[in-house]
Design a protein around this motif. Structure first.
Motif, PDB file in Angstrom:
ATOM      1  N   VAL A 169       0.844  -1.195   0.000  1.00 30.64           N
ATOM      2  CA  VAL A 169       0.000   0.000   0.000  1.00 30.64           C
ATOM      3  C   VAL A 169       0.878   1.243   0.000  1.00 30.64           C
ATOM      4  N   GLU A 170       0.356   2.320  -0.558  1.00 38.38           N
ATOM      5  CA  GLU A 170       1.053   3.610  -0.510  1.00 38.38           C
ATOM      6  C   GLU A 170       0.457   4.371   0.655  1.00 38.38           C
ATOM      7  N   VAL A 171       1.172   4.403   1.762  1.00 40.22           N
ATOM      8  CA  VAL A 171       0.576   4.823   3.027  1.00 40.22           C
ATOM      9  C   VAL A 171       0.350   6.325   3.117  1.00 40.22           C
ATOM     10  N   HIS A 172       1.120   7.135   2.381  1.00 39.70           N
ATOM     11  CA  HIS A 172       0.884   8.570   2.454  1.00 39.70           C
ATOM     12  C   HIS A 172      -0.482   8.915   1.867  1.00 39.70           C
ATOM     13  N   HIS A 173      -0.780   8.381   0.686  1.00 41.95           N
ATOM     14  CA  HIS A 173      -2.084   8.665   0.073  1.00 41.95           C
ATOM     15  C   HIS A 173      -3.221   8.091   0.909  1.00 41.95           C
ATOM     16  N   LEU A 174      -3.056   6.850   1.380  1.00 44.99           N
ATOM     17  CA  LEU A 174      -4.142   6.256   2.169  1.00 44.99           C
ATOM     18  C   LEU A 174      -4.362   7.011   3.467  1.00 44.99           C
ATOM     19  N   SER A 175      -3.295   7.548   4.039  1.00 46.38           N
ATOM     20  CA  SER A 175      -3.463   8.366   5.235  1.00 46.38           C
ATOM     21  C   SER A 175      -4.223   9.645   4.908  1.00 46.38           C
ATOM     22  N   SER A 291      -0.505  17.864   7.777  1.00 48.74           N
ATOM     23  CA  SER A 291       0.391  17.402   8.841  1.00 48.74           C
ATOM     24  C   SER A 291       0.035  16.002   9.351  1.00 48.74           C
ATOM     25  N   PRO A 292      -1.238  15.702   9.653  1.00 52.85           N
ATOM     26  CA  PRO A 292      -1.546  14.354  10.153  1.00 52.85           C
ATOM     27  C   PRO A 292      -1.216  13.249   9.154  1.00 52.85           C
ATOM     28  N   SER A 293      -1.467  13.483   7.868  1.00 53.44           N
ATOM     29  CA  SER A 293      -1.198  12.434   6.885  1.00 53.44           C
ATOM     30  C   SER A 293       0.297  12.175   6.759  1.00 53.44           C
ATOM     31  N   MET A 294       1.127  13.223   6.856  1.00 44.85           N
ATOM     32  CA  MET A 294       2.576  13.023   6.809  1.00 44.85           C
ATOM     33  C   MET A 294       3.066  12.309   8.062  1.00 44.85           C
ATOM     34  N   THR A 295       2.536  12.698   9.218  1.00 44.49           N
ATOM     35  CA  THR A 295       2.932  12.025  10.462  1.00 44.49           C
ATOM     36  C   THR A 295       2.590  10.544  10.408  1.00 44.49           C
ATOM     37  N   ASN A 296       1.392  10.213   9.965  1.00 46.40           N
ATOM     38  CA  ASN A 296       0.990   8.810   9.888  1.00 46.40           C
ATOM     39  C   ASN A 296       1.873   8.027   8.917  1.00 46.40           C
ATOM     40  N   ALA A 297       2.215   8.647   7.789  1.00 45.11           N
ATOM     41  CA  ALA A 297       3.062   7.964   6.805  1.00 45.11           C
ATOM     42  C   ALA A 297       4.429   7.648   7.389  1.00 45.11           C
ATOM     43  N   LEU A 299       5.218   7.473  10.502  1.00 46.31           N
ATOM     44  CA  LEU A 299       5.048   6.489  11.572  1.00 46.31           C
ATOM     45  C   LEU A 299       5.251   5.074  11.025  1.00 46.31           C
ATOM     46  N   MET A 300       4.714   4.821   9.831  1.00 48.92           N
ATOM     47  CA  MET A 300       4.842   3.493   9.225  1.00 48.92           C
ATOM     48  C   MET A 300       6.298   3.169   8.939  1.00 48.92           C
ATOM     49  N   LYS A 301       7.045   4.159   8.486  1.00 51.22           N
ATOM     50  CA  LYS A 301       8.472   3.932   8.222  1.00 51.22           C
ATOM     51  C   LYS A 301       9.199   3.543   9.505  1.00 51.22           C
ATOM     52  N   TYR A 302       9.001   4.319  10.566  1.00 54.39           N
ATOM     53  CA  TYR A 302       9.772   4.075  11.790  1.00 54.39           C
ATOM     54  C   TYR A 302       9.308   2.832  12.533  1.00 54.39           C
ATOM     55  N   LEU A 303       8.029   2.495  12.445  1.00 55.50           N
ATOM     56  CA  LEU A 303       7.575   1.235  13.037  1.00 55.50           C
ATOM     57  C   LEU A 303       8.138   0.041  12.263  1.00 55.50           C
ATOM     58  N   ALA A 304       8.199   0.167  10.935  1.00 57.90           N
ATOM     59  CA  ALA A 304       8.732  -0.915  10.115  1.00 57.90           C
ATOM     60  C   ALA A 304      10.221  -1.116  10.360  1.00 57.90           C
ATOM     61  N   ASN A 305      10.942  -0.036  10.549  1.00 56.00           N
ATOM     62  CA  ASN A 305      12.404  -0.104  10.674  1.00 56.00           C
ATOM     63  C   ASN A 305      12.886  -0.351  12.100  1.00 56.00           C
ATOM     64  N   ASN A 306      11.972  -0.380  13.051  1.00 55.73           N
ATOM     65  CA  ASN A 306      12.353  -0.571  14.450  1.00 55.73           C
ATOM     66  C   ASN A 306      11.474  -1.660  15.073  1.00 55.73           C
ATOM     67  N   GLN A 433      -6.836  10.947  16.300  1.00 54.91           N
ATOM     68  CA  GLN A 433      -6.847  10.231  15.029  1.00 54.91           C
ATOM     69  C   GLN A 433      -5.526   9.494  14.783  1.00 54.91           C
ATOM     70  N   THR A 434      -4.412  10.036  15.251  1.00 57.52           N
ATOM     71  CA  THR A 434      -3.134   9.349  15.095  1.00 57.52           C
ATOM     72  C   THR A 434      -3.110   8.057  15.896  1.00 57.52           C
ATOM     73  N   LEU A 435      -3.587   8.100  17.128  1.00 47.25           N
ATOM     74  CA  LEU A 435      -3.612   6.898  17.957  1.00 47.25           C
ATOM     75  C   LEU A 435      -4.590   5.855  17.417  1.00 47.25           C
ATOM     76  N   THR A 436      -5.697   6.304  16.857  1.00 49.68           N
ATOM     77  CA  THR A 436      -6.636   5.356  16.239  1.00 49.68           C
ATOM     78  C   THR A 436      -5.984   4.670  15.053  1.00 49.68           C
ATOM     79  N   PHE A 437      -5.263   5.443  14.258  1.00 53.40           N
ATOM     80  CA  PHE A 437      -4.540   4.903  13.103  1.00 53.40           C
ATOM     81  C   PHE A 437      -3.519   3.850  13.554  1.00 53.40           C
ATOM     82  N   ILE A 438      -2.704   4.189  14.551  1.00 50.25           N
ATOM     83  CA  ILE A 438      -1.714   3.249  15.059  1.00 50.25           C
ATOM     84  C   ILE A 438      -2.387   1.958  15.532  1.00 50.25           C
ATOM     85  N   HIS A 439      -3.472   2.101  16.280  1.00 50.22           N
ATOM     86  CA  HIS A 439      -4.184   0.943  16.838  1.00 50.22           C
ATOM     87  C   HIS A 439      -4.568  -0.043  15.747  1.00 50.22           C
TER      88      HIS A 439
END
Length: 477
Positions: A169-175, A291-297, A299-306, A433-439
């Motif tokens: 998935v392309e997470v920036h657009h989906l966010s 801003s929220p869509s960039m933060t969420n995108a 987030l996916m990078k740093y969760l994937a890499n850590n 909304q960020t925490l809901t996304f993470i969940h």
């Protein structure tokens, strides 16, 4: 999508105009003790670097060369001073409405002020700016308690529709789509996914032109953004007419757009024309979108890499998920338990600020660090001057969410939502909304970044140039 640049065919004519302009420009007799720095090239100043380079590098290079506290430059057609560090942040926050007034670059003014406005360059009054944020029952804490369950249901549906069953998935657009689905429900009162997708595509084009030189020739980034803006404004005005018709049939206002339709303009006391309402909603959508869509995108990078961070976030979220009955949604109390998840989001916003800084205008001559800044000059404060300061954050280049558990950052250092009187009024909404996304992400998937070297746009908005693609591995319980 390509980085925003000015071609030589544009720069050469600008130089010729600049030579003529400077040859005949009247010299001011008033002398100021201006900060150190450079105005760069005639007319364009240092705009090219400001728009295209990595922001922390562009700022950091000038701090080393001129001053770690203040320097002058010329960007976006304006003489400007950059205030650096926590002291600069504090000075701006302490002097809002005293020494500073709101200012937006010409590109933003043209995008968000319709042609019907008599003076498209005039800043909106403080009353106008706060009308939405003071609307009863929408983004205040008591409203957010009510939003929690509806927000969870909307995000759950989003993941079932756009994520489940996909390998990549392309997470920036989906966010972008997700945050607009939420804004569509709470701000506009609509739930039509096709309409939301259309708005997301239009706003994506607009966001690329927020902080650029507004050169409006066919095919240019700004030209495409203006076309998208006009299309969005037309769609919003159509929605306004639909709501007015619904009110005539007895419907009650239940969202921010409806509130603006039925309420008077605080500046005039009169009912607001449709184009004015559309402009205000466009500004609100932009704040809730970019801003929220960039933060969420990211987030996916740093969760994937850590992986260790991912596992700890998932453990926290699964404890909450496992406490719910079948079909039961998240509630306000659940979000208060997501402390580590929010620290992860804070660390992402520290390393990749969704907005690198913001602008003000000097309302009067003022002195800072022994230098005089003339009235009318623009003032810019930038978060990168504190986010990567090793005197504030130990090992600032490292991704370490636990730093927020060990100690609270000093005031005016980590301020992803601004500070002072103009702190983002939607901060709590964004957190929800960020925490809901993470969940919903970590409940369902493990993550892998497809291209670890994906490119990010320079300048103020760190947008993934060709998107941020994530490979999904289903781990739903």
């Amino acid at each position: 999508m390509e980085p925003i640049t000015l071609s030589l065919s544009l720069i050469l004519p600008i130089f010729l105009i600049a030579l003529i302009f400077y040859a005949f420009k009247p010299k001011s007799s008033k002398k100021y003790n201006l900060p150190p720095g450079s105005f760069g090239w005639p007319i364009i100043g240092e705009t090219l670097g400001f728009m295209n380079e990595a922001h922390e590098k562009w700022i950091g290079d000038r701090m080393k060369k001129y001053s770690s506290k203040i320097f002058k430059t010329r960007v976006l057609g304006e003489n400007m001073v950059v205030l650096c560090g926590a002291a600069g942040h504090k000075f701006v926050a302490a002097n809002e409405e005293k020494l500073f007034i709101a200012w937006r670059p010409e590109s933003m003014q043209k995008l968000f002020r319709s042609s019907y406005q008599k003076d498209a360059k005039a800043p909106q009054s403080r009353k106008t700016e706060t009308q939405i944020t003071k609307a009863p029952g929408f983004i205040k804490p008591e409203a957010l308690v009510k939003y929690a369950e509806a927000m969870d249901a909307i995000v759950d549906k989003h993941f079932k529709t756009y994520w489940e069953g996909k390998e990549v998935v392309e997470v920036h657009h989906l966010s972008q789509v997700m945050v607009l689905q939420l804004a569509g429900r709470f701000f506009l009162g609509i739930g039509d996914d096709a309409r939301i997708e259309k708005i997301a595509k239009l706003m994506d084009k607009m966001m690329l032109a927020l902080h650029i030189t507004p050169i409006n020739y066919p095919g240019s980034t700004f030209n495409q953004a203006m076309k998208a803006t006009n299309a969005l404004r037309d769609d919003l005005q159509l929605l306004i007419k639909e709501k007015k018709a619904a009110f005539a049939n007895g419907a009650k206002p239940q969202d921010i757009l409806s509130y603006l339709i039925v309420s008077a303009d605080p500046a005039t006391g009169q009912s607001q024309p449709d184009h004015v309402i559309a402009d205000k909603i466009m500004g609100l959508l932009a704040a809730a979108f970019n801003s929220p869509s960039m933060t969420n995108a990211f987030l996916m990078k740093y969760l994937a890499n850590n992986p260790k961070v991912f596992d700890k976030v998932r453990a926290e979220q699964m404890e909450i998920a496992n406490s719910k009955k079948p079909g039961e949604t998240l509630n306000w109390e659940d979000f208060q338990k997501m402390k580590y998840s929010w620290n992860v989001a804070l660390e992402v916003m520290r390393i990749v600020p969704p907005l690198q800084g913001t602008f003000r205008e000097a309302a009067a001559d003022f002195t800072y660090e022994g230098y005089t800044i003339p009235k009318g000059w623009k003032v810019y404060w930038t978060v990168s001057t504190t986010n990567f300061d090793s005197n504030i954050f130990e090992a600032p280049e490292e991704f370490d969410p636990t730093r927020f558990e060990k100690s609270t950052p000093p005031p005016y250092t980590n301020i992803p939502f601004g500070s002072g009187p103009r702190m983002c009024p939607g901060m709590d909404y964004a957190r929800l909304q960020t925490l809901t996304f993470i969940h919903h992400v970590v409940k369902r998937f493990k993550l892998e970044v497809v291209d670890p070297n994906f490119k990010v746009l320079g300048g103020l908005n760190p947008i993934p140039i060709e998107g941020l693609h994530i490979r999904l591995q289903n781990i739903s319980a």
